[in-house]
Design a protein around this motif. Structure first.
Motif, PDB file in Angstrom:
ATOM      1  N   LEU A   1      69.155 103.470   8.526  1.00  0.00           N
ATOM      2  CA  LEU A   1      68.875 103.018   7.151  1.00  0.00           C
ATOM      3  C   LEU A   1      68.440 101.559   7.145  1.00  0.00           C
ATOM      4  N   GLY A   2      67.335 101.240   6.473  1.00  0.00           N
ATOM      5  CA  GLY A   2      66.811  99.875   6.451  1.00  0.00           C
ATOM      6  C   GLY A   2      66.177  99.583   7.801  1.00  0.00           C
ATOM      7  N   THR A   3      65.214 100.418   8.175  1.00  0.00           N
ATOM      8  CA  THR A   3      64.716 100.413   9.565  1.00  0.00           C
ATOM      9  C   THR A   3      63.804  99.227   9.888  1.00  0.00           C
ATOM     10  N   GLY A   4      63.193  98.594   8.890  1.00  0.00           N
ATOM     11  CA  GLY A   4      62.304  97.453   9.172  1.00  0.00           C
ATOM     12  C   GLY A   4      61.175  97.872  10.101  1.00  0.00           C
ATOM     13  N   SER A   5      61.091  97.220  11.254  1.00  0.00           N
ATOM     14  CA  SER A   5      60.049  97.551  12.244  1.00  0.00           C
ATOM     15  C   SER A   5      60.303  98.889  12.939  1.00  0.00           C
ATOM     16  N   GLY A   6      61.474  99.489  12.674  1.00  0.00           N
ATOM     17  CA  GLY A   6      61.852 100.720  13.370  1.00  0.00           C
ATOM     18  C   GLY A   6      62.663 100.440  14.625  1.00  0.00           C
ATOM     19  N   ALA A   7      63.062  99.187  14.819  1.00  0.00           N
ATOM     20  CA  ALA A   7      63.665  98.750  16.086  1.00  0.00           C
ATOM     21  C   ALA A   7      64.827  99.645  16.543  1.00  0.00           C
ATOM     22  N   ILE A   8      65.821  99.805  15.673  1.00  0.00           N
ATOM     23  CA  ILE A   8      67.023 100.550  16.076  1.00  0.00           C
ATOM     24  C   ILE A   8      66.682 102.022  16.295  1.00  0.00           C
ATOM     25  N   ALA A   9      65.982 102.600  15.339  1.00  0.00           N
ATOM     26  CA  ALA A   9      65.635 104.025  15.430  1.00  0.00           C
ATOM     27  C   ALA A   9      64.819 104.312  16.684  1.00  0.00           C
TER      28      ALA A   9
ATOM     29  N   ASP B   1      63.440 103.070   4.727  1.00  0.00           N
ATOM     30  CA  ASP B   1      63.434 101.692   4.234  1.00  0.00           C
ATOM     31  C   ASP B   1      62.920 101.725   2.798  1.00  0.00           C
ATOM     32  N   ARG B   2      63.406 100.802   1.974  1.00  0.00           N
ATOM     33  CA  ARG B   2      62.921 100.709   0.604  1.00  0.00           C
ATOM     34  C   ARG B   2      61.517 100.122   0.572  1.00  0.00           C
ATOM     35  N   SER B   3      61.157  99.383   1.620  1.00  0.00           N
ATOM     36  CA  SER B   3      59.851  98.737   1.681  1.00  0.00           C
ATOM     37  C   SER B   3      58.800  99.683   2.277  1.00  0.00           C
TER      38      SER B   3
ATOM     39  N   GLU C   1      60.226 106.410   2.771  1.00  0.00           N
ATOM     40  CA  GLU C   1      60.547 105.340   1.836  1.00  0.00           C
ATOM     41  C   GLU C   1      61.757 105.801   1.043  1.00  0.00           C
ATOM     42  N   SER C   2      62.808 105.004   1.010  1.00  0.00           N
ATOM     43  CA  SER C   2      64.047 105.459   0.379  1.00  0.00           C
ATOM     44  C   SER C   2      64.929 104.270   0.016  1.00  0.00           C
ATOM     45  N   ASP C   3      65.555 104.365  -1.152  1.00  0.00           N
ATOM     46  CA  ASP C   3      66.573 103.384  -1.532  1.00  0.00           C
ATOM     47  C   ASP C   3      67.882 103.909  -0.938  1.00  0.00           C
ATOM     48  N   TRP C   4      68.268 103.362   0.181  1.00  0.00           N
ATOM     49  CA  TRP C   4      69.363 103.882   1.011  1.00  0.00           C
ATOM     50  C   TRP C   4      69.218 105.388   1.154  1.00  0.00           C
ATOM     51  N   PHE C   5      70.137 106.202   0.608  1.00  0.00           N
ATOM     52  CA  PHE C   5      70.090 107.647   0.890  1.00  0.00           C
ATOM     53  C   PHE C   5      69.245 108.432  -0.117  1.00  0.00           C
TER      54      PHE C   5
ATOM     55  N   SER D   1      72.999 101.346  10.517  1.00  0.00           N
ATOM     56  CA  SER D   1      72.265 100.457   9.617  1.00  0.00           C
ATOM     57  C   SER D   1      72.554  98.998   9.939  1.00  0.00           C
ATOM     58  N   ASN D   2      71.493  98.214   9.849  1.00  0.00           N
ATOM     59  CA  ASN D   2      71.598  96.756   9.870  1.00  0.00           C
ATOM     60  C   ASN D   2      71.068  96.299   8.516  1.00  0.00           C
ATOM     61  N   PRO D   3      71.907  96.376   7.474  1.00  0.00           N
ATOM     62  CA  PRO D   3      71.427  96.087   6.122  1.00  0.00           C
ATOM     63  C   PRO D   3      71.400  94.588   5.849  1.00  0.00           C
ATOM     64  N   PRO D   4      70.845  94.169   4.719  1.00  0.00           N
ATOM     65  CA  PRO D   4      70.968  92.747   4.354  1.00  0.00           C
ATOM     66  C   PRO D   4      72.451  92.415   4.216  1.00  0.00           C
ATOM     67  N   TYR D   5      72.892  91.290   4.810  1.00  0.00           N
ATOM     68  CA  TYR D   5      74.322  90.966   4.698  1.00  0.00           C
ATOM     69  C   TYR D   5      74.607  89.462   4.595  1.00  0.00           C
TER      70      TYR D   5
ATOM     71  N   ILE E   1      58.259  91.885   7.309  1.00  0.00           N
ATOM     72  CA  ILE E   1      59.141  92.747   8.113  1.00  0.00           C
ATOM     73  C   ILE E   1      60.099  91.845   8.878  1.00  0.00           C
ATOM     74  N   LEU E   2      61.389  92.153   8.855  1.00  0.00           N
ATOM     75  CA  LEU E   2      62.343  91.330   9.603  1.00  0.00           C
ATOM     76  C   LEU E   2      62.030  91.386  11.100  1.00  0.00           C
ATOM     77  N   VAL E   3      62.069  90.238  11.755  1.00  0.00           N
ATOM     78  CA  VAL E   3      61.894  90.193  13.212  1.00  0.00           C
ATOM     79  C   VAL E   3      63.191  90.712  13.844  1.00  0.00           C
TER      80      VAL E   3
ATOM     81  N   GLN F   1      64.638  90.069   0.785  1.00  0.00           N
ATOM     82  CA  GLN F   1      65.265  91.359   0.484  1.00  0.00           C
ATOM     83  C   GLN F   1      65.743  92.078   1.749  1.00  0.00           C
ATOM     84  N   ALA F   2      65.332  91.575   2.917  1.00  0.00           N
ATOM     85  CA  ALA F   2      65.839  92.133   4.185  1.00  0.00           C
ATOM     86  C   ALA F   2      67.068  91.374   4.659  1.00  0.00           C
ATOM     87  N   LEU F   3      67.339  90.235   4.038  1.00  0.00           N
ATOM     88  CA  LEU F   3      68.377  89.343   4.562  1.00  0.00           C
ATOM     89  C   LEU F   3      69.603  89.226   3.668  1.00  0.00           C
TER      90      LEU F   3
END
Ligand code: SAM
Length: 305
Positions: free
Chosen positions: A141-149, A165-167, A189-193, A206-210, A112-114, A227-229
Motif C-alpha cells: 500500500l502506497g507503493t510510490g516507485s513500486g520499490a517494496i512490491a 497508490d492514491r497518486s 490507483e486506490s485510497d488505501w484499500f 506499507s511504508n505510509p506517510p508518517y 514520487i518518493l525516492v 503527501q508521500a511524507l
C-alpha cells in the motif's frame, strides 16, 4: 553560484574533471540546502563526484584514471546545471531519473518518493514471512516507485504481488518499473484499500506517510511530495487507518508489516494490539532504530459473516 571563479576563464573545454570537482566541492560545502551541517569537505567531494559522474555517464574508476580529462561543452553545461539543482537540495535521484533499491534500478521522478535504504528492512521482514514457493498474495500500500512490491516480486517469483497508490503518477511509474524489470505486478490507483473491496492477502506491507506535519525535517525534503511524507495526528493518522482497515483484507494468519518513524514503534505496537493483532513486534533498521512493526491476524473480521 559562481562555480567558475576557481576555473580557467579562457574556454569551457579546458576545464578538467579535477578542476570542476574542486569548485563543485566548495559550492556544495557552502550549500545549506544540500547539507545542513556545512563544511564537511569529504562528503561534499563525494557528492560532487556523484553529480559529475551522473552528468557525464562515467564510473568512479574512470574518474580516478582520468582526472585531467577535459569536459566537453555539453558535459560542462549538464554538470553545472545538475550541481546547481543539487546545491538547492534536489535529490540526486531526480537528476539521474533513477534510484537503486534492493539492487534493482528503479525509475523515479519529481512527485514520487525516492526509495530509502532503510525501507529494505521492511522488505526483509516481508520475505521472512513469504515462503519461497506457493502463490502467496502480497499487497504493497502506497507503493510510490513500486520499490517494496518489486523487491518482493523479484525475490518471490511465485507470489502474486499487488500494489496501490492514491497518486496516478506513482501507479504509472510503478507499472513502468515492473515492465522495465520484467516483473509481474498488478498496480491500482486506490485510497488505501478502497480499490480492493472483498480482496484478501497473506501479507500486507506499507511504508505510509508518517512524518508529523510540523516536523522541521520536512523543510529539507521540500523536493519530494508532501503527501508521500507527512500525516496528521503526529504522523500516525495513515498508520492508524491502515491498521484499522487491514483485518478485512487479511487471510487467516496473514501479516501486516508497517514502516514508521524512529520514535513511533511503541504507538504502532499499541495500535496493532488494540486492533486484535498477535505476535506484534518491531525490528530495527541498519541505523539501530525501531523502524518496522508488524503483527499476525488470527481471526476473521465481523464483516465476514
Ligand atoms: C512514504 S511514501 C512510500 C513510497 C514507497 N512505498 C517507498 O517506500 O519508497 C508513501 C506513499 O503513500 C502514498 N499515499 C499517501 N496517502 C495515500 C492513500 N490515502 N492511499 C494510497 N496511497 C497513499 C503516497 O502517494 C506515497 O507514494
Amino acid at each position: 553560484m559562481n562555480l567558475h571563479n576557481a576555473m580557467p576563464s579562457n574556454s569551457a573545454a579546458t576545464i578538467t574533471l579535477e578542476q570542476w570537482l574542486k569548485a563543485a566541492t566548495a559550492t556544495l560545502a557552502q550549500s545549506l540546502a544540500w547539507q545542513p551541517v556545512s563544511g564537511d569537505a569529504v562528503s561534499a567531494r563525494r557528492e560532487a563526484s556523484s553529480v559529475l559522474l551522473a552528468a557525464i555517464g562515467k564510473t568512479h574508476a574512470w574518474l580516478l584514471t582520468w582526472p585531467d580529462a577535459c569536459l566537453s561543452t555539453d558535459e560542462l553545461a549538464r554538470a553545472d546545471a545538475w550541481l546547481a539543482r543539487r546545491a538547492a537540495g534536489e535529490p540526486l535521484a531526480y537528476l539521474r531519473g533513477e534510484q537503486e533499491f534492493w539492487s534493482l534500478s528503479l525509475q523515479v521522478a519529481p512527485g514520487i518518493l525516492v526509495p530509502r535504504a532503510d525501507t529494505e528492512c521492511l522488505v526483509e521482514q516481508a520475505l521472512l514471512r513469504i515462503a519461497s514457493a506457493g502463490a502467496v498474495r502480497v499487497l504493497d500500500l502506497g507503493t510510490g516507485s513500486g520499490a517494496i512490491a518489486l523487491a518482493i516480486a523479484h525475490e518471490r517469483r511465485q507470489a502474486q504481488v499487488f500494489a496501490a497508490d492514491r497518486s496516478a503518477l506513482a501507479v504509472a511509474v510503478a507499472q513502468t518499473n515492473a515492465a522495465r524489470l520484467s516483473l509481474a505486478l498488478s498496480c491500482r490507483e486506490s485510497d488505501w484499500f478502497s480499490a480492493f473491496a472483498g480482496d484478501r492477502f497473506d501479507v500486507i506491507v506499507s511504508n505510509p506517510p508518517y512524518i508529523a506535519e510540523d516536523d522541521p525535517h520536512l523543510a529539507a525534503l521540500k523536493f519530494e511530495p508532501i503527501q508521500a511524507l507527512a500525516a496528521a495526528d503526529f504522523g500516525l493518522a495513515d498508520l492508524r487507518e491502515i491498521i484499522m482497515q487491514a483485518p478485512k483484507h487479511l487471510s487467516m494468519n496473514g501479516y501486516l508489516l508497517l514502516e514508521h518513524g524512529h520514535d513511533q514503534a511503541a504507538a504502532v505496537r499499541e495500535l496493532l494490539q488494540q486492533a486484535g493483532f498477535v505476535d506484534v513486534c518491531s525490528t530495527r533498521d541498519f541505523g539501530g532504530n525501531e523502524r518496522v512493526t508488524g503483527g499476525r491476524w488470527t481471526g476473521v473480521s465481523d464483516d465476514d459473516a
